[in-house]
Write a protein that holds these residues in place. Structure first.
Motif, PDB file in Angstrom:
ATOM      1  N   PRO A 278       0.816  -1.219   0.000  1.00  9.28           N
ATOM      2  CA  PRO A 278       0.000   0.000   0.000  1.00  9.28           C
ATOM      3  C   PRO A 278       0.845   1.263   0.000  1.00  9.28           C
ATOM      4  O   PRO A 278       1.975   1.268   0.492  1.00  9.28           O
ATOM      5  CB  PRO A 278      -0.792  -0.121   1.296  1.00  9.28           C
ATOM      6  N   CYS A 279       0.275   2.321  -0.532  1.00  7.41           N
ATOM      7  CA  CYS A 279       0.921   3.633  -0.543  1.00  7.41           C
ATOM      8  C   CYS A 279       0.375   4.451   0.627  1.00  7.41           C
ATOM      9  O   CYS A 279      -0.843   4.515   0.817  1.00  7.41           O
ATOM     10  CB  CYS A 279       0.623   4.340  -1.858  1.00  7.41           C
ATOM     11  N   GLU A 281      -0.106   7.459   0.900  1.00 10.24           N
ATOM     12  CA  GLU A 281      -0.980   8.536   0.420  1.00 10.24           C
ATOM     13  C   GLU A 281      -2.158   8.002  -0.394  1.00 10.24           C
ATOM     14  O   GLU A 281      -2.862   8.767  -1.055  1.00 10.24           O
ATOM     15  CB  GLU A 281      -0.171   9.531  -0.426  1.00 10.24           C
ATOM     16  N   SER A 282      -2.358   6.681  -0.347  1.00  9.08           N
ATOM     17  CA  SER A 282      -3.478   6.028  -1.051  1.00  9.08           C
ATOM     18  C   SER A 282      -3.458   6.281  -2.555  1.00  9.08           C
ATOM     19  O   SER A 282      -4.507   6.355  -3.202  1.00  9.08           O
ATOM     20  CB  SER A 282      -4.825   6.475  -0.459  1.00  9.08           C
ATOM     21  N   HIS A 284      -2.955   4.803  -6.122  1.00  5.10           N
ATOM     22  CA  HIS A 284      -2.978   3.475  -6.740  1.00  5.10           C
ATOM     23  C   HIS A 284      -1.807   3.427  -7.724  1.00  5.10           C
ATOM     24  O   HIS A 284      -1.974   3.566  -8.941  1.00  5.10           O
ATOM     25  CB  HIS A 284      -4.309   3.238  -7.452  1.00  5.10           C
ATOM     26  N   GLY A 320      -8.382   5.394  -5.325  1.00  5.40           N
ATOM     27  CA  GLY A 320      -7.004   5.873  -5.328  1.00  5.40           C
ATOM     28  C   GLY A 320      -6.917   7.367  -5.548  1.00  5.40           C
ATOM     29  O   GLY A 320      -7.759   7.974  -6.211  1.00  5.40           O
ATOM     30  N   ASN A 321      -5.878   7.958  -4.970  1.00 11.72           N
ATOM     31  CA  ASN A 321      -5.611   9.379  -5.166  1.00 11.72           C
ATOM     32  C   ASN A 321      -4.745   9.600  -6.395  1.00 11.72           C
ATOM     33  O   ASN A 321      -4.081   8.680  -6.888  1.00 11.72           O
ATOM     34  CB  ASN A 321      -4.908   9.957  -3.934  1.00 11.72           C
TER      35      ASN A 321
END
Length: 364
Positions: A278-279, A281-282, A284, A320-321
């Motif tokens: 996962p990131c 900062e969300s 994708h 996702g951002n």
């Protein structure tokens, strides 16, 4: 038209299905489109509660038709309320003016919460509807992660799955394999538009796919896989119902070789291993870099813009951002097997593909 068995439903589906999300001009346009689809040999029509007046228009069209000619799928969103699901089934039956729905799909099983709702609530109402003859078969439609799709298939609650898969997006290949093991029907969502805007391809892609059009190439890629039952064809009117001749057994291997060779030229191509997630900062990251892959290798920039602009605008349908949320934290870097400079590529992709925000045609 060719026909294939839709998994353990045992329904003989045409290899193309009429999707009616865009067929909303008028009841007359729906009637004409359905008539033309049947003339071409299509025997499966898909609609949804969330597709505006699609169910209503389709119900009007069906009044003058022999129901034995057509299999119907409609879709309902997941919910925590079994009574709500039961009510929605009755409302779909009323709008479609039929006594029984051939295939009912959970529409947008996109999150783990959705799967929990279905397992503990929605499925009870659907099983009751099956016992009463109001529904014959149950499946699910998804834009969710591969892990979620596999988990949903493993529940053995479903007889078919509607999912995204194409030459240009092969992440869901394991889901097709597992669905086949479970004897589930496999319905491919949007093999033209969301596969790459293949109705309006760039010249580079046209050249690489020759002698096939990019759209025919993708159709052949999908239908060469006998585990896939049917492909959605989302016509807005009868004039859009035109299919390439797929009866001839022509090889697409040379086109595949050219496409793969072209992709290999770029040293910064993402392999789509998903290890970067996962990131924090969300973002994708794999999907952002997939869109970059397509833009750099095949000049599919217009498609990349179309999809990228949906980030932060389509909820669980396209999570996702955007890539400009990257803070250069470096969390993803040691996990990337290609040792890509991911923050740099994210910034470049944002600059290349960002523009006016996009959204889904229908939101649930």
């Amino acid at each position: 038209m060719q026909y294939r068995r839709f998994g353990r439903t045992n329904l003989p589906y045409s290899i193309f299905s009429l999707g009616t999300m865009r067929c909303l001009g008028s009841p007359q346009v729906m009637q004409q489109t359905v008539n033309r689809a049947i003339e071409l040999g299509i025997n499966h029509i898909e609609t949804a509660r969330g597709y505006g007046r699609s169910e209503e228009f389709l119900g009007m069209a069906l009044r003058s038709m022999n129901r034995d000619q057509i299999f119907l799928t409609t879709k309902l969103p997941p919910t925590l309320d079994a009574a709500q699901t039961d009510q929605w089934i009755d409302e779909s039956l009323q709008r479609l003016q039929i006594d029984s729905i051939d295939c009912l799909a959970i529409h947008g099983l996109n999150t783990w919460e959705h799967l929990d709702w279905v397992e503990n609530c929605s499925i009870k109402a659907i099983k009751n509807a099956i016992a009463e003859g109001r529904v014959r078969h149950v499946g699910f439609s998804t834009h969710g992660s591969l892990e979620l799709i596999l988990a949903a298939i493993e529940t053995s609650l479903f007889e078919f799955v509607n999912l995204h898969y194409s030459f240009f997006f092969q992440r869901n290949a394991p889901a097709i394999g597992l669905a086949h093991e479970k004897d589930m029907g496999v319905f491919i969502i949007s093999p033209a538009d969301k596969a790459g805007m293949l109705h309006t391809p760039p010249q580079t892609l046209i050249d690489l796919c020759a002698p096939f059009s990019p759209l025919e190439f993708n159709y052949r890629f999908l239908l060469n896989d006998s585990r896939i039952t049917t492909l959605s064809f989302g016509a807005a009117n009868p004039e859009e119902l035109a299919f390439p001749d797929l009866d001839q057994d022509l090889s697409i291997e040379r086109a595949i070789d050219r496409l793969n060779a072209r992709k290999a030229i770029d040293p910064d191509q993402c392999s789509q291993c998903f290890a970067c997630l996962p990131c924090p900062e969300s973002i994708h990251i794999p999907e952002v870099l997939r869109l970059r892959n397509l833009a750099t290798a095949y000049d599919m920039t217009q498609f990349g813009e179309y999809r990228y602009r949906m980030f932060e605008n389509a909820g669980h349908w396209f999570p996702g951002n955007k890539a400009n949320r990257c803070t250069d934290c470096g969390d993803c870097l040691p996990r990337c097997p290609e040792k890509l400079d991911i923050p740099k590529l994210l910034r470049e992709t944002h600059d290349r593909l960002n523009g006016k925000p996009g959204r889904r045609l229908w939101q649930d």
